[in-house]
Design an enzyme around this catalytic site. Sequence first.
Site, short mmCIF file in Angstrom:
data_model
loop_
_atom_site.label_atom_id
_atom_site.label_comp_id
_atom_site.label_asym_id
_atom_site.label_seq_id
_atom_site.Cartn_x
_atom_site.Cartn_y
_atom_site.Cartn_z
N TYR A 1 66.64 29.22 17.09
CA TYR A 1 67.66 29.45 18.12
C TYR A 1 68.79 28.43 18.05
CZ TYR A 1 65.28 32.83 21.20
OH TYR A 1 64.73 33.94 21.75
N HIS B 1 82.12 55.22 29.77
CA HIS B 1 82.78 55.30 28.47
C HIS B 1 84.14 54.62 28.55
CE1 HIS B 1 83.87 56.95 24.58
NE2 HIS B 1 85.02 57.36 25.09
#
Length: 465
Positions: A186, A444
């Site tokens: 990480y 959208h």
Amino acid sequence: MTEITCKLLVIGAGPGGYVCAIRAGQLGIDTVIVESTKLGGSCLNVGCIPSKAMIHVAEEFEKAADAAAGRTPFGLTAGAPALDLKQAVAWKDGIVQRLNNGVAALLRKAKVKIVHGRARFRDGKTVVVETETGPKTIQAEAIVIATGSAPVELPFLPFGGDVISSTGALALTELPKRLVVVGGGYIGLELGTAFARMGSKVTVVEAQGNILPLYDTELTGPISKRLTALGVEVLTGAKALGLTPKGDGLRIETADGKERSLPADKILVTVGRKPVTDGLGLENLVLDMDGRFIRIGERCETAMRGIYAIGDVTGEPMLAHRAMAQGEMVAEIVAGLPRAWDKRGIAAICFTDPEIVSVGLSPQEAKAAGHELKIGQFPFAANGRAMTRHGEAGFVRVVADARSELVLGIQAVGQGVSELSAAFGLAVEMGATLQDIAGTIHAHPTLGEAFPEAAMKALGHALHI
Ligand code: FAD
Ligand code: NAD
């Protein structure tokens, strides 16, 4: 010696400890929190927040550098950018300071008493805190150990000089020309990518066969591609051996057993984190341990009645939001509420470029747990919003039980997918089925549309591929 008595004593004011104390205060519990350094713990001071601030700086710098080099596909040009890393670090420190003050204010609002100093158990009910004004004894009915974690040091590459931990990397005021990162997990990849984007020549030395070994190679593939494009050399299956004799680089053993020297201005060692228990007086308690970590049950209880442990000191996953959720739960348990750890998943995000997010089970984990699977994967290359952001790499993947169509896990890799973790987490936690996700209208154009599309793909009828 000053004596304090309280119902709840929390040791450590990181995300686990301070959230526990705030919730306990809200519930009217007489609470004391002890912190030896700064409120907010690793996360706020040297972890999540400062690293994300510096990742943002790197992203903005790279955008400007791309424009200067005429590398944008949409015709943006600009003069060559310059980055004053000193100012960037000061900006980052300012954010940290504001959040430190915020934590102090929240604790005060919840009527939590803050004691600054290092705590040490005398017995299961008593802690002695070394403060600036002398030792204080605190007696409590319940005690929460939230002392967190610290970077693992390699014995042959101790921190100091040009060998730095993540804390050192986040305080650099000059960009290292050549940065060698030991450990491609990480921290190594989040910070390694950021330094590469700011212009450092970065080499990553990873002991395992893959970077981010926690994730499958389908998820890490786009990260590897991007690292290559950034000019980052990734050496997997490689072992760090120590500094070069002149101290100007790192000696390593490569995957084929050959020795090689990597010249470096700084060597960033990110090979994991260890629990902070030194000096805590654990020898005066009788706790069960998991290796060096404190073993806990489903109520974060330890082997001793009235002593709880939360966060990084209890082991993986070492994530701030896990620590916070445990802290909130333990406060309610101490208040007598019926709580236990019943989470279906904890979102994990790797803030590389592109980002990875994972909630619940991966296909491999789900198979190992005995499920027959329906898996749907939808690529961002077919998502309008990803295209308009110039970020088509990656996908969303939904893993479901074949018979019940219950969603077991969701993963994604792509630019900006960290923000999708909210929807993914909610779906897994609420026990969504493929139909639930496919039947939810997603606005959208958004990256989120790839989520119902992946569910529809698993059901056999994706619309846009
Ligand atoms: P800590 O935050 O470590 O806090 C423990 C506190 O206890 C410290 O303030 C310490 O001073 C204090 N303490 C210790 N011993 C004593 C004592 N004896 N007496 C008094 N006080 C004591 N996690 C994420 O979820 N997302 C991220 O993006 C993320 N990025 C990270 C980036 C970096 C570079 C690093 C290092 C970590 C990152 N993490 C991230 C992990 C995250 O920081 C930890 O999971 C989180 O801080 C754990 O919280 P905690 O409360 O358990 O412990
Ligand atoms: P990590 O476990 O993620 O990665 C360590 C890497 O070092 C692994 O890939 C391991 O194989 C490799 N390694 C170990 N010994 C090595 C050696 N001698 N030579 C070369 N490679 C070696 O640990 P980390 O990156 O130090 O991060 C520590 C913890 O902090 C993580 O467990 C994570 O939970 C937390 N964290 C989380 C985030 C986030 O949520 N975005 C960000 C940073 C850190």
